[in-house]
Design a protein around this motif. Sequence first.
Motif, PDB file in Angstrom:
ATOM      1  N   LYS A   1      -7.265  -4.338 -12.575  1.00 17.46           N
ATOM      2  CA  LYS A   1      -6.053  -4.966 -13.121  1.00 17.46           C
ATOM      3  C   LYS A   1      -6.370  -5.629 -14.470  1.00 17.46           C
ATOM      4  CE  LYS A   1      -2.451  -5.346 -11.536  1.00 17.46           C
ATOM      5  NZ  LYS A   1      -1.237  -4.476 -11.574  1.00 17.46           N
TER       6      LYS A   1
ATOM      7  N   ASN B   1       1.778 -13.250  -3.251  1.00 22.13           N
ATOM      8  CA  ASN B   1       3.174 -13.193  -2.794  1.00 22.13           C
ATOM      9  C   ASN B   1       3.233 -13.052  -1.274  1.00 22.13           C
ATOM     10  OD1 ASN B   1       5.258 -11.553  -5.254  1.00 22.13           O
ATOM     11  ND2 ASN B   1       3.460 -12.787  -5.624  1.00 22.13           N
TER      12      ASN B   1
ATOM     13  N   TYR C   1     -10.640  -4.354  -7.393  1.00 21.95           N
ATOM     14  CA  TYR C   1      -9.190  -4.481  -7.620  1.00 21.95           C
ATOM     15  C   TYR C   1      -8.905  -5.325  -8.855  1.00 21.95           C
ATOM     16  CZ  TYR C   1      -4.520  -6.585  -7.262  1.00 21.95           C
ATOM     17  OH  TYR C   1      -3.262  -7.056  -7.550  1.00 21.95           O
TER      18      TYR C   1
ATOM     19  N   SER D   1      -3.247  -2.105  -4.480  1.00 20.52           N
ATOM     20  CA  SER D   1      -3.145  -3.566  -4.543  1.00 20.52           C
ATOM     21  C   SER D   1      -3.997  -4.335  -3.528  1.00 20.52           C
ATOM     22  CB  SER D   1      -1.674  -3.966  -4.358  1.00 20.52           C
ATOM     23  OG  SER D   1      -1.249  -3.676  -3.039  1.00 20.52           O
TER      24      SER D   1
ATOM     25  N   THR E   1       2.635   6.226  -1.818  1.00 22.12           N
ATOM     26  CA  THR E   1       1.352   6.179  -1.120  1.00 22.12           C
ATOM     27  C   THR E   1       1.604   5.510   0.233  1.00 22.12           C
ATOM     28  OG1 THR E   1       0.812   3.952  -1.887  1.00 22.12           O
ATOM     29  CG2 THR E   1       0.163   5.795  -3.340  1.00 22.12           C
TER      30      THR E   1
ATOM     31  N   LEU F   1       4.917  -1.914 -11.937  1.00 24.34           N
ATOM     32  CA  LEU F   1       4.294  -2.554 -10.774  1.00 24.34           C
ATOM     33  C   LEU F   1       3.390  -1.617  -9.989  1.00 24.34           C
ATOM     34  CD1 LEU F   1       7.679  -3.659 -10.526  1.00 24.34           C
ATOM     35  CD2 LEU F   1       6.308  -5.358  -9.346  1.00 24.34           C
TER      36      LEU F   1
ATOM     37  N   GLY G   1       7.264  -0.191  -3.177  1.00 26.05           N
ATOM     38  CA  GLY G   1       6.271  -1.083  -2.563  1.00 26.05           C
ATOM     39  C   GLY G   1       6.867  -2.441  -2.251  1.00 26.05           C
ATOM     40  N   PHE G   2       6.003  -3.360  -1.921  1.00 21.64           N
ATOM     41  CA  PHE G   2       6.421  -4.702  -1.484  1.00 21.64           C
ATOM     42  C   PHE G   2       7.215  -5.423  -2.583  1.00 21.64           C
ATOM     43  CE2 PHE G   2       4.494  -9.198  -1.254  1.00 21.64           C
ATOM     44  CZ  PHE G   2       5.560  -9.724  -0.553  1.00 21.64           C
ATOM     45  N   ILE G   3       6.551  -5.801  -3.668  1.00 20.53           N
ATOM     46  CA  ILE G   3       7.237  -6.583  -4.707  1.00 20.53           C
ATOM     47  C   ILE G   3       8.254  -5.698  -5.440  1.00 20.53           C
ATOM     48  CG2 ILE G   3       6.929  -7.974  -6.798  1.00 20.53           C
ATOM     49  CD1 ILE G   3       4.015  -8.514  -5.781  1.00 20.53           C
TER      50      ILE G   3
ATOM     51  N   ASP H   1       7.892   6.260  -8.100  1.00 21.43           N
ATOM     52  CA  ASP H   1       6.866   5.874  -7.128  1.00 21.43           C
ATOM     53  C   ASP H   1       6.255   7.130  -6.511  1.00 21.43           C
ATOM     54  OD1 ASP H   1       6.562   2.946  -5.313  1.00 21.43           O
ATOM     55  OD2 ASP H   1       5.615   4.785  -4.592  1.00 21.43           O
ATOM     56  N   LYS H   2       4.961   7.059  -6.241  1.00 19.76           N
ATOM     57  CA  LYS H   2       4.263   8.192  -5.622  1.00 19.76           C
ATOM     58  C   LYS H   2       4.426   8.204  -4.096  1.00 19.76           C
ATOM     59  CE  LYS H   2      -0.549   9.787  -5.107  1.00 19.76           C
ATOM     60  NZ  LYS H   2      -1.949   9.412  -5.355  1.00 19.76           N
TER      61      LYS H   2
ATOM     62  N   ASP I   1       3.509  10.599  -9.688  1.00 17.35           N
ATOM     63  CA  ASP I   1       2.213   9.916  -9.709  1.00 17.35           C
ATOM     64  C   ASP I   1       1.953   9.464 -11.141  1.00 17.35           C
ATOM     65  OD1 ASP I   1      -0.495   9.302  -9.815  1.00 17.35           O
ATOM     66  OD2 ASP I   1      -1.090  10.974  -8.514  1.00 17.35           O
ATOM     67  N   ILE I   2       1.724   8.171 -11.354  1.00 17.58           N
ATOM     68  CA  ILE I   2       1.562   7.680 -12.735  1.00 17.58           C
ATOM     69  C   ILE I   2       0.280   8.185 -13.394  1.00 17.58           C
ATOM     70  CG2 ILE I   2       3.041   5.640 -12.505  1.00 17.58           C
ATOM     71  CD1 ILE I   2       0.397   3.964 -12.266  1.00 17.58           C
TER      72      ILE I   2
HETATM   73  P1  NAD Z   1       2.104  -2.505  -2.914  1.00 16.87           P
HETATM   74  O1  NAD Z   1       0.754  -1.969  -2.601  1.00 16.87           O
HETATM   75  O2  NAD Z   1       2.966  -3.045  -1.828  1.00 16.87           O
HETATM   76  O3  NAD Z   1       2.975  -1.376  -3.649  1.00 16.87           O
HETATM   77  C1  NAD Z   1       2.449  -0.553  -4.637  1.00 16.87           C
HETATM   78  C2  NAD Z   1       3.444   0.567  -4.908  1.00 16.87           C
HETATM   79  O4  NAD Z   1       2.898   1.396  -5.949  1.00 16.87           O
HETATM   80  C3  NAD Z   1       3.695   1.468  -3.701  1.00 16.87           C
HETATM   81  O5  NAD Z   1       5.077   1.728  -3.569  1.00 16.87           O
HETATM   82  C4  NAD Z   1       2.935   2.741  -4.034  1.00 16.87           C
HETATM   83  O6  NAD Z   1       3.504   3.920  -3.463  1.00 16.87           O
HETATM   84  C5  NAD Z   1       3.031   2.757  -5.563  1.00 16.87           C
HETATM   85  N1  NAD Z   1       1.922   3.529  -6.169  1.00 16.87           N
HETATM   86  C6  NAD Z   1       0.596   3.423  -5.902  1.00 16.87           C
HETATM   87  N2  NAD Z   1      -0.088   4.327  -6.618  1.00 16.87           N
HETATM   88  C7  NAD Z   1       0.821   5.003  -7.370  1.00 16.87           C
HETATM   89  C8  NAD Z   1       0.727   6.067  -8.317  1.00 16.87           C
HETATM   90  N3  NAD Z   1      -0.459   6.604  -8.637  1.00 16.87           N
HETATM   91  N4  NAD Z   1       1.852   6.508  -8.909  1.00 16.87           N
HETATM   92  C9  NAD Z   1       3.066   5.963  -8.588  1.00 16.87           C
HETATM   93  N5  NAD Z   1       3.213   4.996  -7.683  1.00 16.87           N
HETATM   94  C10 NAD Z   1       2.108   4.511  -7.080  1.00 16.87           C
HETATM   95  O7  NAD Z   1       1.862  -3.594  -4.067  1.00 16.87           O
HETATM   96  P2  NAD Z   1       2.581  -4.987  -4.329  1.00 16.87           P
HETATM   97  O8  NAD Z   1       1.937  -6.026  -3.515  1.00 16.87           O
HETATM   98  O9  NAD Z   1       4.043  -4.801  -4.269  1.00 16.87           O
HETATM   99  O10 NAD Z   1       2.139  -5.239  -5.848  1.00 16.87           O
HETATM  100  C11 NAD Z   1       2.915  -4.710  -6.921  1.00 16.87           C
HETATM  101  C12 NAD Z   1       2.271  -5.131  -8.232  1.00 16.87           C
HETATM  102  O11 NAD Z   1       2.206  -6.547  -8.319  1.00 16.87           O
HETATM  103  C13 NAD Z   1       0.848  -4.612  -8.399  1.00 16.87           C
HETATM  104  O12 NAD Z   1       0.677  -4.223  -9.750  1.00 16.87           O
HETATM  105  C14 NAD Z   1      -0.012  -5.818  -8.065  1.00 16.87           C
HETATM  106  O13 NAD Z   1      -1.235  -5.781  -8.762  1.00 16.87           O
HETATM  107  C15 NAD Z   1       0.869  -6.956  -8.560  1.00 16.87           C
HETATM  108  N6  NAD Z   1       0.687  -8.249  -7.868  1.00 16.87           N
HETATM  109  C16 NAD Z   1       0.738  -8.311  -6.501  1.00 16.87           C
HETATM  110  C17 NAD Z   1       0.611  -9.550  -5.874  1.00 16.87           C
HETATM  111  C18 NAD Z   1       0.702  -9.685  -4.368  1.00 16.87           C
HETATM  112  O14 NAD Z   1       0.488 -10.794  -3.834  1.00 16.87           O
HETATM  113  N7  NAD Z   1       1.050  -8.646  -3.621  1.00 16.87           N
HETATM  114  C19 NAD Z   1       0.422 -10.713  -6.633  1.00 16.87           C
HETATM  115  C20 NAD Z   1       0.381 -10.591  -8.028  1.00 16.87           C
HETATM  116  C21 NAD Z   1       0.523  -9.352  -8.634  1.00 16.87           C
END
Ligand code: NAD
Length: 351
Positions: free
Chosen positions: A161, A187, A157, A87, A38, A83, A12-14, A35-36, A61-62
Amino acid sequence: MSKTIIITGGAGFIGSHVVRLFATKYPEYKIVNLDKLTYAGNLENLKDIDRLPNYEFVKADITDAESIRKIFAQYKPDGVIHLAAESHVDRSIANPMEFINTNIIGTVVLLNAAREIWGDNFDGKRFYHISTDEVYGSLGKTGFFTETTGYDPRSPYSSSKASSDHLVRAYFHTYKLPVVVSNCSNNYGANQFPEKLIPLSINNIKNNKQIPIYGKGENIRDWLYVIDHARAIDVIYHEGKTGETYNIGGNNEWTNIDLIHLLCKIMDKKLNRSAGTSEKLITFVKDRAGHDLRYAIDSSKLQRELGWKPSLQFEEGLEKTVDWYLANEEWLNNVVSGTYEKYYEKQYTQR
Ligand code: NAD
Ligand code: TYD
């Protein structure tokens, strides 16, 4: 390899920035990206590092307890950096159940798998849970979220969390599982799926489409460059105190409308359009249900105790982000096709 770390949500992103940082900075660690894949997970985010000998991807899948137990038994991780999550707030409003399953059940599945594999020997072990400032609720015009601010989540959401944060801390108090938690502000940067405000607006401006601003655009977010979040995760994983929580933020508050004005100015310059062209695309649309007014993080504990601070000014980070999206047209076109187009139509035609 001196250590094995499972990073969930690494596509995913972060997560992709965290995987890259750990795999390149610590060649002695084995980094397993679980990672799943998605709609938000994309292995293209990691194509520059996917041949590193210390990196491996595992599709899982977690929420699938049996698979996760097997993966933990196979890799015997010393650490977990968690992570993986659903989200996006708007998607949680449209379909809360997916958020309950992944964010709450999925987190407990991982906690159980870590307990099972570590038994009572927690030497050199760590379960690091990545969370959000949204668990603290919504601020008025003044004040900041600190680590002791009471939880008051207000969207499906943020509630999911918050629930996962409580469970992680419960495993520390009840079973002594060596956990650490961080709560970060919004972020921005490369690889963010273009459903979130900044990449969605960049993509729309590029394509001369409307920029949808919820309500009056007066809501405030505290923006942090994603690489600075990854740097904080590195410091907290290695030096954070077990059982503690650290807030991470950019000390960088913007109303949505001011942010979009700045983005429009940068986009006009980058696309060689005359000043004021992109602003014409701003469209005020129906507000998000239960829209939190303001988030602002006090990250002084992390700065004081672990010496972290943000490295980039917002204007510089935003310009780098725009440059990345304009240079990575193929990435953008690939993710903005198919199901995403359907989501977009549904999300923005209901107003
Ligand atoms: P994102 O949605 O870009 O990525 C999420 C990733 O999790 C994806 O690669 C997806 O395939 C994977 N995923 C989803 N469901 C899954 C499952 N059941 N099993 C395995 N993998 C699975 O999210 P993000 O923005 O990168 O956020 C990552 C984490 O950081 C999250 O926990 C989010 O709550 C937290 N966070 C995000 C932000 C933000 O601004 N984006 C800020 C603070 C905290
Ligand atoms: P978003 O990027 O979805 O992050 P979050 O909801 O987790 O803070 O939204 C950031 C802010 O931008 C939030 O106040 C909602 C607003 N917003 C819009 O005005 N228009 C949009 O199309 C989107 C996606 C968000």
